[in-house]
Write a protein that holds these residues in place. Structure first.
Motif, PDB file in Angstrom:
ATOM      1  N   TRP A 124      21.462  12.005 -39.799  1.00 14.65           N
ATOM      2  CA  TRP A 124      21.792  10.772 -39.713  1.00 14.65           C
ATOM      3  C   TRP A 124      23.152  10.388 -39.079  1.00 14.65           C
TER       4      TRP A 124
ATOM      5  N   LEU B 148      24.234  11.530 -36.636  1.00 19.15           N
ATOM      6  CA  LEU B 148      23.954  11.381 -34.935  1.00 19.15           C
ATOM      7  C   LEU B 148      23.655  10.034 -34.753  1.00 19.15           C
ATOM      8  N   LEU B 149      22.819   9.590 -35.485  1.00 12.20           N
ATOM      9  CA  LEU B 149      22.164   8.207 -35.466  1.00 12.20           C
ATOM     10  C   LEU B 149      23.589   7.167 -35.548  1.00 12.20           C
TER      11      LEU B 149
ATOM     12  N   ARG C  14      30.575   8.164 -45.758  1.00  9.87           N
ATOM     13  CA  ARG C  14      31.738   8.682 -46.489  1.00  9.87           C
ATOM     14  C   ARG C  14      32.057   9.982 -45.495  1.00  9.87           C
TER      15      ARG C  14
ATOM     16  N   LEU D 138      38.653   8.831 -32.206  1.00  6.38           N
ATOM     17  CA  LEU D 138      37.963  10.249 -32.382  1.00  6.38           C
ATOM     18  C   LEU D 138      36.430  10.240 -32.317  1.00  6.38           C
TER      19      LEU D 138
ATOM     20  N   GLU E 216      33.598   9.058 -42.401  1.00  5.05           N
ATOM     21  CA  GLU E 216      34.969   8.361 -42.657  1.00  5.05           C
ATOM     22  C   GLU E 216      36.028   9.497 -43.060  1.00  5.05           C
ATOM     23  N   ARG E 217      35.728  10.440 -43.896  1.00  2.00           N
ATOM     24  CA  ARG E 217      36.499  11.661 -44.219  1.00  2.00           C
ATOM     25  C   ARG E 217      36.892  12.363 -42.937  1.00  2.00           C
ATOM     26  N   ASP E 218      35.741  12.638 -42.074  1.00  2.00           N
ATOM     27  CA  ASP E 218      36.278  13.124 -40.710  1.00  2.00           C
ATOM     28  C   ASP E 218      36.986  12.556 -39.699  1.00  2.00           C
ATOM     29  N   GLY E 219      37.420  11.221 -40.124  1.00  2.00           N
ATOM     30  CA  GLY E 219      38.066  10.620 -39.033  1.00  2.00           C
ATOM     31  C   GLY E 219      37.107  10.135 -38.033  1.00  2.00           C
ATOM     32  N   LEU E 220      36.100   9.991 -38.359  1.00  2.00           N
ATOM     33  CA  LEU E 220      35.290   9.569 -36.812  1.00  2.00           C
ATOM     34  C   LEU E 220      34.866   8.155 -36.974  1.00  2.00           C
TER      35      LEU E 220
ATOM     36  N   ARG F 175      27.901  19.111 -39.576  1.00  2.00           N
ATOM     37  CA  ARG F 175      28.326  17.711 -39.851  1.00  2.00           C
ATOM     38  C   ARG F 175      27.729  16.833 -38.757  1.00  2.00           C
ATOM     39  N   ILE F 176      28.302  17.088 -37.460  1.00  2.00           N
ATOM     40  CA  ILE F 176      28.016  16.056 -36.589  1.00  2.00           C
ATOM     41  C   ILE F 176      26.440  16.144 -36.149  1.00  2.00           C
TER      42      ILE F 176
ATOM     43  N   LEU G  26      29.639  -2.381 -37.160  1.00  2.25           N
ATOM     44  CA  LEU G  26      28.097  -2.874 -37.849  1.00  2.25           C
ATOM     45  C   LEU G  26      28.489  -2.884 -39.221  1.00  2.25           C
TER      46      LEU G  26
ATOM     47  N   LEU H 250      33.424  11.407 -29.158  1.00  5.63           N
ATOM     48  CA  LEU H 250      32.239  12.251 -29.535  1.00  5.63           C
ATOM     49  C   LEU H 250      31.221  11.494 -28.754  1.00  5.63           C
TER      50      LEU H 250
ATOM     51  N   ILE I 131      31.771  22.051 -38.733  1.00  2.00           N
ATOM     52  CA  ILE I 131      32.045  20.587 -38.127  1.00  2.00           C
ATOM     53  C   ILE I 131      30.695  20.220 -37.377  1.00  2.00           C
TER      54      ILE I 131
END
Lengths: 141, 141
Positions: free
Chosen positions: A41, A43-44, A76, A103, A79-83, A36-37, A54, A107, A33
């Motif tokens: 990109w 992060l931005l 994607r 969620l 989105e998959r990670d629910g963020l 990923r985070i 947006l 973060l 994770i």
DNA sequence: CTGTATCCCTCAAGATACTG
DNA sequence: CAGTATCTTGAGGGATACAG
């Protein structure tokens, strides 16, 4: 829960006295994770989306250097990670809004702290690099 | 046309009016440093070094999956950026200690916050992924 | 506008071997 | 032990074209 530092996951029978070693395994969720985070990109995107939701094209314009492909891929994953949530407005020119989920919002504070640190210390780092490079490459040219 | 989306701030000037848009340019220092810090291995090294200084081999052992090369590269970068110090003890079996500099230490809190968030929410993320995957691949094989 | 699909290539990174 | 040097690979990511 507050019994200690980070609860050392009992994944094996090693020294349980480790304070910060959350998990050393490569396949562990946290490492995965984190990658990923901490992505360039992601992060931005997360930082930008906190302001407001947006559209795809807005994000693309806001993030200099991102390709359409990478923005799509990044969104994607988030989105998959629910963020991040994705909302398609069924209008003639397709309109897709991206926003942080609760969620994702949770973060944001951490990410902002990271960004803030970077902004605050960028000069220190620049100086350190200068010093390092000067010491290692005395032969000019 | 005015770039209405994000008031494109005078990049040449300061961006003190913007809430979160630190800088959208690819070549900006913040983006560059962020990429460095948010790096897969850097993150782990910094987190580990806060506990105490560590030798090269200790770091290598502590970080599952890192190659000797990547650890070396990562440590050099961190050293160059002034986040990590490198101390060579001139003994027969070479002994090199790595430690966080004050600058590196100041980063540690932020990184721990990121790690803490990840640990706290890894289940949420796992569930979100499950949901996403279930929705996208209803046809079982 | 918002994607998806394809091709293609660079460069990050692993493996290996060798030195001080 | 703590690296450096070299080779090779493959996956990330850019460019392009096309679709809904």
């Amino acid at each position: 829960m507050e019994d200690g530092t980070f609860e050392s996951p009992g994944y094996s029978t090693d020294t349980c006295a480790d304070p910060f070693v959350w998990d050393t395994r490569e396949d562990c969720d946290v490492r995965q994770i984190l990658d990923r985070i901490a992505d360039k990109w992601s992060l931005l995107v997360i930082a930008l989306l906190d302001t407001r939701s947006l559209r795809f094209s807005e994000l693309k314009r806001a993030i200099d250097g991102v390709s359409q492909r990478m923005l799509t891929v990044t969104l994607r994953q988030l989105e998959r990670d629910g963020l991040v949530s994705r909302t398609v407005h069924p209008v003639v020119p397709p309109r897709v809004e991206y926003a942080l989920t609760p969620l994702g919002s949770s973060l944001h504070e951490t990410i902002q702290s990271l960004v803030a640190w970077t902004e605050l210390h960028q000069d220190d780092i620049a100086r350190a690099r200068q010093r390092y490079d000067d010491a290692r490459e005395p032969q000019s040219v």
